[in-house]
Design an enzyme around this catalytic site. Structure first.
Site, short mmCIF file in Angstrom:
data_model
loop_
_atom_site.label_atom_id
_atom_site.label_comp_id
_atom_site.label_asym_id
_atom_site.label_seq_id
_atom_site.Cartn_x
_atom_site.Cartn_y
_atom_site.Cartn_z
N SER A 33 0.36 -1.51 -0.24
CA SER A 33 0.30 -0.02 -0.11
C SER A 33 0.50 0.87 0.02
O SER A 33 -0.20 2.22 -0.70
CB SER A 33 -1.25 0.13 1.20
OG SER A 33 0.13 0.09 2.48
N LYS B 14 1.20 4.83 6.55
CA LYS B 14 0.30 5.79 6.04
C LYS B 14 1.04 6.57 5.56
O LYS B 14 1.43 7.50 6.30
CB LYS B 14 -1.78 6.10 6.01
CG LYS B 14 -2.40 4.56 6.12
CD LYS B 14 -2.08 3.84 4.52
CE LYS B 14 -2.75 1.87 5.08
NZ LYS B 14 -2.29 1.91 3.96
#
Length: 190
Positions: free
Chosen positions: A53, A99
């Site tokens: 990700s 993230k």
């Protein structure tokens, strides 16, 4: 003539000296482990990247040094790479995500025609060269202590992020990823 004071070790049998030295080493090891645990809980963390990700910024199996103190004195900034508690799992599970902070409190975020906009302006993102493949979403204005986070890999379904679970609270952010320390050939700051 001064009196001779015998050495403590010289008057103790050899097997007791060995036991005393072993006991001293055990005490030092316990103290060192306790200090490392306290530092790990309150100051820093070493984290493993799992998944794709955050590609191309971070790759699977890279290890990160995470500063856990920084956000006690300052707020996350747009562009920071952070480690956060996964909001999509229950409070009993200790699952963490890596993230990037895209928007901070008071900002308005939206995706229009596969392009990210923050406060009505296209977001400059030099850390990724992938367009957002997921469907567009309407403007979302972040409240107090709310942050919008995304993975750098914007291929459809590759990143479980704020598009999936919504904004995250500052209290869910564990710390800021400072640098990759493993593998040695890929050491770099973030």
């Amino acid at each position: 003539m001064e009196p001779v004071i015998p050495d403590e070790k010289a008057i103790k049998p050899p097997h007791k000296i060995w036991i005393l030295e072993l006991w001293d080493m055990c005490k030092m090891a316990v103290i060192a482990i306790a200090i490392m645990l306290l530092l790990n809980i309150f100051v820093f963390n070493l984290s493993l990247v799992k998944g794709q990700s955050m590609e191309p910024t971070l790759e699977n199996s890279e290890r990160l040094f995470v500063d856990k103190l920084v956000y006690h004195f300052a707020s996350p900034k747009s562009g920071d790479v952070v480690v956060l508690k996964d909001p999509s799992t229950g409070p009993d599970r200790k699952t963490f995500l890596v993230k990037r902070v895209i928007a901070k409190p008071g900002d308005t975020v939206e995706v229009r025609e596969h392009e990210l906009f923050v406060n009505g302006q296209p977001k400059s993102e030099p850390y990724t060269d992938v367009i957002i493949e997921d469907s567009d979403f309407k403007p979302l204005t972040l409240g107090k202590d709310e942050y919008f986070v995304m993975g750098d890999n914007r291929h459809a379904g590759r990143s479980k992020d704020s598009r999936y679970f919504g904004s995250v609270k500052k209290s869910q952010i564990v710390g800021r990823a400072e640098f990759v320390f493993w593998p040695i050939s890929k050491i770099r700051s973030l």
